[in-house]
Design a protein around this motif. Structure first.
Motif, PDB file in Angstrom:
ATOM      1  N   HIS A  38       0.811  -1.218   0.000  1.00 51.52           N
ATOM      2  CA  HIS A  38       0.000   0.000   0.000  1.00 51.52           C
ATOM      3  C   HIS A  38       0.850   1.276   0.000  1.00 51.52           C
ATOM      4  O   HIS A  38       0.319   2.375  -0.149  1.00 51.52           O
ATOM      5  N   LEU A  39       2.162   1.131   0.138  1.00 47.97           N
ATOM      6  CA  LEU A  39       3.071   2.282   0.165  1.00 47.97           C
ATOM      7  C   LEU A  39       3.866   2.345  -1.133  1.00 47.97           C
ATOM      8  O   LEU A  39       4.405   1.335  -1.578  1.00 47.97           O
ATOM      9  N   ASN A  40       3.947   3.551  -1.734  1.00 50.11           N
ATOM     10  CA  ASN A  40       4.850   3.689  -2.859  1.00 50.11           C
ATOM     11  C   ASN A  40       6.270   3.828  -2.311  1.00 50.11           C
ATOM     12  O   ASN A  40       6.467   3.890  -1.091  1.00 50.11           O
ATOM     13  N   ASP A  41       7.258   3.882  -3.170  1.00 52.85           N
ATOM     14  CA  ASP A  41       8.652   3.898  -2.710  1.00 52.85           C
ATOM     15  C   ASP A  41       8.975   5.103  -1.835  1.00 52.85           C
ATOM     16  O   ASP A  41       9.698   4.977  -0.847  1.00 52.85           O
ATOM     17  N   GLN A  42       8.447   6.264  -2.176  1.00 50.82           N
ATOM     18  CA  GLN A  42       8.703   7.466  -1.360  1.00 50.82           C
ATOM     19  C   GLN A  42       8.047   7.346   0.012  1.00 50.82           C
ATOM     20  O   GLN A  42       8.639   7.722   1.019  1.00 50.82           O
ATOM     21  N   GLN A  43       6.843   6.840   0.050  1.00 52.40           N
ATOM     22  CA  GLN A  43       6.148   6.663   1.323  1.00 52.40           C
ATOM     23  C   GLN A  43       6.870   5.637   2.192  1.00 52.40           C
ATOM     24  O   GLN A  43       7.003   5.833   3.397  1.00 52.40           O
ATOM     25  N   LEU A  44       7.323   4.559   1.572  1.00 52.21           N
ATOM     26  CA  LEU A  44       8.050   3.538   2.318  1.00 52.21           C
ATOM     27  C   LEU A  44       9.328   4.112   2.907  1.00 52.21           C
ATOM     28  O   LEU A  44       9.622   3.907   4.088  1.00 52.21           O
TER      29      LEU A  44
END
Length: 116
Positions: A38-44
């Protein structure tokens, strides 16, 4: 002459976050893709940064394997370790925060295996 406390010395021994945290985020994505889908790379990466900062600078976790385990568990749980006051207080007040974190992580990991 500059004198460092043992805690400051231990923090300085940790890897540089700018190089280390993207690698840790990639490892989490590789090893636990379903849990962070549910997280894109930036969010992760932002979640990894928040968890790392809390663990290293607030809780004073300085043992790298403990810190990595903490960040992984915290990120895949949606920050529940960071948000739980009892966990926070227990680690902050422990004579050895790394050992207290290891105990809590072992318990949490064991519990998650039993719940499946």
């Amino acid at each position: 002459m500059l004198a460092l406390t043992p805690e400051q010395h231990a923090l300085l021994k940790l890897p540089d976050p700018f190089g280390f945290l993207p690698k840790l985020a990639a490892e989490i994505r590789r090893d636990l893709p379903r849990e962070v889908s549910h997280l894109n790379d930036q969010q992760l990466l932002a979640e990894v940064q928040r968890s790392y900062d809390h663990a290293a600078f607030e809780l004073k976790l300085t043992r790298l394997p403990t810190l990595v385990k903490w960040v992984k568990f915290d990120v895949v749980s949606g920050g529940k370790l960071r948000q739980e006051p009892a966990v926070d207080l227990a680690i902050r007040n422990a004579p050895n925060p790394n050992l207290a974190a290891e105990d809590m992580l072992a318990s949490a990991i064991a519990q998650s295996y039993w719940e499946d």
